[in-house]
Structure formats: structure tokens, C-alpha cells
Design a protein around this motif. Structure first.
Motif, PDB file in Angstrom:
ATOM      1  N   TYR A  10       0.849  -1.197   0.000  1.00  0.00           N
ATOM      2  CA  TYR A  10       0.000   0.000   0.000  1.00  0.00           C
ATOM      3  C   TYR A  10       0.883   1.246   0.000  1.00  0.00           C
ATOM      4  CZ  TYR A  10      -1.767  -3.670   3.139  1.00  0.00           C
ATOM      5  OH  TYR A  10      -2.031  -4.858   3.744  1.00  0.00           O
ATOM      6  N   TYR A  63      -4.833   1.373   2.528  1.00  0.00           N
ATOM      7  CA  TYR A  63      -5.425   0.375   3.417  1.00  0.00           C
ATOM      8  C   TYR A  63      -5.739   1.040   4.745  1.00  0.00           C
ATOM      9  CZ  TYR A  63      -6.084  -3.888   6.154  1.00  0.00           C
ATOM     10  OH  TYR A  63      -6.601  -4.874   6.960  1.00  0.00           O
ATOM     11  N   TYR A 118      -9.803  -1.870   1.840  1.00  0.00           N
ATOM     12  CA  TYR A 118      -8.936  -1.357   0.788  1.00  0.00           C
ATOM     13  C   TYR A 118      -9.659  -0.278  -0.006  1.00  0.00           C
ATOM     14  CZ  TYR A 118      -6.367  -5.659   1.755  1.00  0.00           C
ATOM     15  OH  TYR A 118      -5.683  -6.665   2.377  1.00  0.00           O
TER      16      TYR A 118
END
Length: 265
Positions: A187, A229, A237
Motif C-alpha cells: 500500500y 489500506y 482497501y
């Protein structure tokens, strides 16, 4: 009888992401009754939607009051309108809201929401009760955006490890606080969102918070597209794209149950 649904947003798995209630109505009841329904559902947000010709009017309530913008409940509402046959999947949905028109599209497996980008500004200091309420974290940036504080810390682990003190956070007299850090390889950034003042100690996945986080991380990383996230216990997400003063938020949703409210609100 009113159709009611519970949906998990920003996830492809049941019991993950952020749950929202969706009520599909012929017309809006008074605000007191909608607030009572939101309290009864006891989720972070309950959405009420009414069709108006080729558009829809959408309103969101926490268990405490009506709010101006909610990402996960908007995503949940679009998911229900398409999957339950209230609207053609090949057509975008236009929601009229307290934050203006929101245009929602179905792009492959993703629901894409066109939301306003939210500005933030740096502040020199924050109340001691805020830092104490977040477990004594050490900020690398402190700011505000509308009714929320925005706090950056050095590592993803610090975000994940926060244990809040609700009584201290309530002393801050702010809607909520976003805490964020640069993410791992998977992420671009992570975050958590706490809003005990509106009856939500921690929101599992917060679309509106990402309307601040996208420009914030654009300033730091130079990116316009992000994989984010929200590392709450449920987790979720969010796929993001920054387009000048707009944000495209993309996510999935799963219907958990549907039913009927036996009497009119």
C-alpha cells in the motif's frame, strides 16, 4: 414497508470492510425518525435514498446526527441500487447530497465514486488530550481538515498499534481524527479514523477521510494514484485517483442481509 439492507463496503469478504445500513424510500420521513432508525441500526452510518426521476437524493446519519459526506455508505447505496434492480447497471448513478452531486459508476468489479477533494492545513500544536487519547503517539505532522484533525506518524506499525482513550479524545471537541503513515510495498499509505464525538469510536473504513488523505499524500509522494489500506480491526482497501479538485474512490461491496421495516418511519 421499507426495504433495508446491510452492506460491507471496501471489501470483497463478508464481515470485513465497513458496514452500512441502506434504506430505500419513496419519500423522506422527518429527520427525527431517520435518526431513530440510525440509532436502531447502531452502525457508523445509515443511508436513506429516494429516487427523483433519473437521479437520487441521498442522506447519511450516524447514531448521533446527520452528516455532510460519507464514502462507505454511498458505496453501499450504489451497490444496493444496482444489485437489487433499482437502477440499470450500465448507467451511472447521480446522488444529490449535502456535499453536492456525486456521480457513481460501475467499472468492471469496482464501484467508482467521484467525490470532492478536501483541503487540509498544518497546525503548530494540538490539544494534549488528543495525543494522550491516541496513546501518546509522536506526530511527524499535525493538521486539520474541516472538522477533523490529521496526524501523520513515522511508521505503519505506529498506526496499527494505537490504543485509544475515548474520554481523552472527547475533550478535543472535534468531529474526529485521521492518523496516517506511509505504507509498505503493498500500500502507498495506511490510516485509521476515530470519531467518538459522533458515536463512532473507530470507523472501520472511511471514504471521506481519503478525500483528505489523497491530496495529503500527493504532496508527499507526488503520486496521483494510490493503493490505500485502513488498518482497523475489520480492515478495508481503497483505490484512489486524484483529479485536481476531485477524488475517484474505488472499492467493492458485499450485501450481508436484507429485510423489511414493518412500519413506516
Amino acid at each position: 414497508m421499507i426495504d433495508i439492507y446491510q452492506v460491507d463496503s471496501f471489501t470483497t469478504e463478508r464481515f470485513k470492510g465497513n458496514p452500512a445500513c441502506v434504506c430505500v424510500l419513496d419519500k423522506f420521513p422527518d429527520s427525527k425518525n431517520m435518526l431513530n432508525m440510525a440509532r436502531e441500526m447502531n452502525l457508523s452510518e445509515t443511508a436513506f435514498v429516494v429516487r427523483d426521476k433519473d437521479e437520487f437524493t441521498l442522506r447519511w446519519f450516524t447514531p448521533t446526527f446527520e452528516i455532510d459526506l460519507c464514502g462507505h455508505a454511498t458505496l453501499a447505496t450504489a451497490h444496493i441500487l444496482w444489485t437489487e434492480g433499482f437502477w440499470d447497471k450500465n448507467k451511472p448513478i447521480i446522488f444529490n447530497t449535502r456535499s453536492g452531486k456525486l456521480i457513481i459508476n460501475l467499472i468492471n468489479d469496482f464501484i467508482e465514486m467521484d467525490f470532492p477533494s478536501l483541503e487540509y492545513s498544518e497546525v503548530i500544536e494540538v490539544p494534549n488530550s488528543l495525543i494522550e487519547g491516541l496513546g501518546g503517539i509522536i506526530p511527524t505532522f499535525m493538521g486539520k481538515s474541516r472538522e477533523n484533525y490529521l496526524i501523520e506518524v513515522a511508521t505503519e506499525e505506529e498506526v496499527r498499534d494505537i490504543q485509544i482513550d475515548i474520554s481523552k479524545l472527547l475533550e478535543c471537541n472535534m468531529h474526529g481524527v485521521i492518523v496516517t503513515a506511509k505504507g509498505s510495498e503493498e500500500y502507498d499509505f495506511v490510516s485509521r479514523f476515530f470519531a467518538p464525538e459522533v458515536g463512532v469510536p473507530e470507523d472501520p473504513v472511511t471514504g471521506s477521510a481519503h478525500c483528505v488523505l489523497a491530496p495529503f499524500w500527493n504532496d508527499r509522494l507526488g503520486n496521483t494514484k494510490f493503493r490505500a489500506y485502513q488498518c482497523s480491526q475489520r480492515g478495508g482497501y481503497v483505490n484512489l485517483e486524484l483529479l485536481e479538485d476531485r477524488i475517484l474512490l474505488r472499492g467493492n461491496a458485499v450485501t450481508i442481509f436484507k429485510g423489511k421495516l414493518l412500519e413506516q418511519l
